[in-house]
Design a protein around this motif. Sequence first.
Motif, PDB file in Angstrom:
ATOM      1  N   ASP A  92     -90.201  55.595 -87.284  1.00 60.77           N
ATOM      2  CA  ASP A  92     -91.067  56.712 -86.640  1.00 60.77           C
ATOM      3  C   ASP A  92     -92.399  56.670 -86.786  1.00 60.77           C
ATOM      4  N   GLU A  93     -93.104  57.012 -85.519  1.00 62.31           N
ATOM      5  CA  GLU A  93     -94.219  56.343 -84.753  1.00 62.31           C
ATOM      6  C   GLU A  93     -95.330  57.823 -85.266  1.00 62.31           C
ATOM      7  N   ARG A  94     -95.499  58.445 -86.190  1.00 64.13           N
ATOM      8  CA  ARG A  94     -96.242  59.875 -86.673  1.00 64.13           C
ATOM      9  C   ARG A  94     -97.166  59.210 -87.017  1.00 64.13           C
ATOM     10  N   ILE A 127     -99.054  49.153 -85.348  1.00 63.40           N
ATOM     11  CA  ILE A 127     -99.319  49.929 -86.322  1.00 63.40           C
ATOM     12  C   ILE A 127     -97.371  50.287 -86.737  1.00 63.40           C
ATOM     13  N   ILE A 128     -96.796  50.053 -85.830  1.00 65.66           N
ATOM     14  CA  ILE A 128     -95.655  50.692 -85.582  1.00 65.66           C
ATOM     15  C   ILE A 128     -94.323  49.215 -86.239  1.00 65.66           C
ATOM     16  N   SER A 135     -91.598  48.040 -94.210  1.00 65.36           N
ATOM     17  CA  SER A 135     -89.827  48.637 -94.117  1.00 65.36           C
ATOM     18  C   SER A 135     -88.980  47.723 -94.589  1.00 65.36           C
ATOM     19  N   ARG A 136     -88.813  46.587 -93.930  1.00 68.56           N
ATOM     20  CA  ARG A 136     -87.490  45.114 -93.829  1.00 68.56           C
ATOM     21  C   ARG A 136     -88.618  44.597 -95.288  1.00 68.56           C
ATOM     22  N   GLY A 137     -89.592  44.279 -95.143  1.00 64.09           N
ATOM     23  CA  GLY A 137     -90.071  43.530 -96.522  1.00 64.09           C
ATOM     24  C   GLY A 137     -90.216  42.112 -96.061  1.00 64.09           C
ATOM     25  N   ASN A 138     -90.269  41.732 -94.834  1.00 65.60           N
ATOM     26  CA  ASN A 138     -91.191  40.772 -95.135  1.00 65.60           C
ATOM     27  C   ASN A 138     -92.821  40.893 -94.166  1.00 65.60           C
ATOM     28  N   ALA A 139     -93.456  41.426 -93.969  1.00 61.70           N
ATOM     29  CA  ALA A 139     -94.706  41.437 -93.745  1.00 61.70           C
ATOM     30  C   ALA A 139     -95.579  40.759 -94.595  1.00 61.70           C
TER      31      ALA A 139
END
Length: 145
Positions: A92-94, A127-128, A135-139
């Motif tokens: 999602d790029e909103r 940002i995307i 969301s994957r938990g690896n940032a």
Amino acid sequence: MARLLAIDYGSKRSGIAVTDPLQIIATALDTVPTHELRTFLKKYTSQEQVEAFIIGMPKKMDNTDSENAARVQAFIKLIQKDFPEIPVHTHDERFTSSMALQSMISAGSRKSDRREKGNIDKVSATIILQSFMESRGNARNFSSQ
């Protein structure tokens, strides 16, 4: 490990962001005229190992696809044909363009830099990518040019 590569796809130009090989930091890479994007990706993937493409999917406020979504879907089909071994994820790029502008203001960038649409596209792609990684938990960190 290989890099993740994110694309903020636009009708005129597309922003590109990548991770480091360990997929810890998302960084703005470039802005490419959209008609040259597939050539850019072929050259980039010949020099760097890419684990997956993350493509920003334009959505409306009610979570339905926006008018540009059909163009993005058509582009996804093309890169799946060009790079069958590299998975494609949509994200999602909103609000990424407004978030990119706000982050450039917060970072103290000059007004002339903020008016340059290509800079906003690169930051939007970052940002995307950062959001996808979270969301994957690896940032773990965030960096942009």
